[in-house]
Motif scaffolding. Sequence first.
Motif, PDB file in Angstrom:
ATOM      1  N   ARG A 293      -1.086   4.019   0.469  1.00 19.35           N
ATOM      2  CA  ARG A 293      -2.049   3.578   1.485  1.00 19.35           C
ATOM      3  C   ARG A 293      -1.362   3.397   2.833  1.00 19.35           C
ATOM      4  NH1 ARG A 293      -3.599  -1.051   3.647  1.00 19.35           N
ATOM      5  NH2 ARG A 293      -2.386  -2.319   2.221  1.00 19.35           N
ATOM      6  N   ASP A 294      -0.178   2.739   2.824  1.00 15.68           N
ATOM      7  CA  ASP A 294       0.584   2.559   4.054  1.00 15.68           C
ATOM      8  C   ASP A 294       0.997   3.907   4.646  1.00 15.68           C
ATOM      9  OD1 ASP A 294       0.331  -0.168   3.874  1.00 15.68           O
ATOM     10  OD2 ASP A 294       2.347  -0.484   3.021  1.00 15.68           O
ATOM     11  N   ALA A 295       1.437   4.804   3.782  1.00 12.73           N
ATOM     12  CA  ALA A 295       1.851   6.123   4.267  1.00 12.73           C
ATOM     13  C   ALA A 295       0.669   6.868   4.871  1.00 12.73           C
ATOM     14  CB  ALA A 295       2.468   6.936   3.129  1.00 12.73           C
ATOM     15  N   ILE A 296      -0.475   6.792   4.208  1.00 11.28           N
ATOM     16  CA  ILE A 296      -1.657   7.483   4.723  1.00 11.28           C
ATOM     17  C   ILE A 296      -2.123   6.848   6.024  1.00 11.28           C
ATOM     18  CG2 ILE A 296      -4.094   7.918   4.273  1.00 11.28           C
ATOM     19  CD1 ILE A 296      -3.308   8.310   1.304  1.00 11.28           C
ATOM     20  N   GLU A 297      -2.224   5.494   6.021  1.00  8.73           N
ATOM     21  CA  GLU A 297      -2.643   4.811   7.243  1.00  8.73           C
ATOM     22  C   GLU A 297      -1.635   5.013   8.358  1.00  8.73           C
ATOM     23  OE1 GLU A 297      -3.390   0.762   6.226  1.00  8.73           O
ATOM     24  OE2 GLU A 297      -5.283   1.224   5.214  1.00  8.73           O
ATOM     25  N   GLY A 298      -0.341   4.937   8.011  1.00  4.92           N
ATOM     26  CA  GLY A 298       0.704   5.182   9.011  1.00  4.92           C
ATOM     27  C   GLY A 298       0.629   6.610   9.526  1.00  4.92           C
TER      28      GLY A 298
ATOM     29  N   ILE B 136      -2.031   8.457   9.620  1.00  5.57           N
ATOM     30  CA  ILE B 136      -3.222   8.528  10.476  1.00  5.57           C
ATOM     31  C   ILE B 136      -2.923   7.910  11.834  1.00  5.57           C
ATOM     32  CG2 ILE B 136      -5.563   7.644  10.766  1.00  5.57           C
ATOM     33  CD1 ILE B 136      -5.928   7.990   7.732  1.00  5.57           C
ATOM     34  N   GLU B 137      -2.246   6.753  11.828  1.00  6.72           N
ATOM     35  CA  GLU B 137      -1.897   6.103  13.093  1.00  6.72           C
ATOM     36  C   GLU B 137      -0.946   6.969  13.913  1.00  6.72           C
ATOM     37  OE1 GLU B 137      -0.349   2.305  12.012  1.00  6.72           O
ATOM     38  OE2 GLU B 137      -2.327   1.508  11.453  1.00  6.72           O
ATOM     39  N   ARG B 138       0.048   7.563  13.228  1.00  2.59           N
ATOM     40  CA  ARG B 138       0.973   8.453  13.937  1.00  2.59           C
ATOM     41  C   ARG B 138       0.231   9.677  14.475  1.00  2.59           C
ATOM     42  NH1 ARG B 138       4.174   6.972   9.581  1.00  2.59           N
ATOM     43  NH2 ARG B 138       3.714   8.934   8.482  1.00  2.59           N
ATOM     44  N   ALA B 139      -0.693  10.203  13.673  1.00  5.01           N
ATOM     45  CA  ALA B 139      -1.474  11.361  14.126  1.00  5.01           C
ATOM     46  C   ALA B 139      -2.346  10.990  15.322  1.00  5.01           C
ATOM     47  CB  ALA B 139      -2.337  11.895  12.984  1.00  5.01           C
ATOM     48  N   GLU B 140      -2.951   9.787  15.275  1.00  3.97           N
ATOM     49  CA  GLU B 140      -3.758   9.338  16.408  1.00  3.97           C
ATOM     50  C   GLU B 140      -2.884   9.140  17.638  1.00  3.97           C
ATOM     51  OE1 GLU B 140      -5.709   5.856  14.942  1.00  3.97           O
ATOM     52  OE2 GLU B 140      -7.285   7.002  13.931  1.00  3.97           O
TER      53      GLU B 140
END
Length: 184
Positions: A59-64, A66-70
């Motif tokens: 979850r952290d990797a996915i959210e991270g 996504i945040e990095r992609a944003e």
Amino acid sequence: MINATELTLLLAAEDGEQHNPLLPHTYDIVWSTVAFALVFFVFWKFVIPRYQKVLEERRDAIEGGIERAEAAQAQANAELAAYREKLSGAREEANAIREEARAQGQQIVADASAAAQAESDRIVAAGNQQLEASRQQVVSELRNDVGKMSIDLAEKLVGESLGDASRQSATIERFLAEIDPAAK
């Protein structure tokens, strides 16, 4: 041959008591409960925390991600905006340079035209001066030639010599004045 119902009855009669085949024996229930509790305890203590840890990491990797992609998208948008701004600035600068070059070209053409006109005027003026000098020289030579011819003709007509220079000059001036009153 013996069918299944008869076999079940025969086995039940041998045990001595009637047992419902749908219900398990008590020792099966106890040992199944102990085994289930043991497996449940192992799962609760070891497997579920690791599973939750892996899920949390994902979850952290996915959210991270996504945040990095944003963040990368925001940075790319900012760089695109800066690039477009620089591009419009470069276009404006190119237009200004083009206009300046056009103005300089027109100025060069105007300067060259003015210089050519000045040179043309100078050449015309020099030609007019030369023409005037030549005309004056021709008029002077013609006066002298006409004067000499008129004296020669007058000497022939009068029959006397007009050799005196002052008389020749006066006669020439008088003769020319009669021919051309503007020549004085």
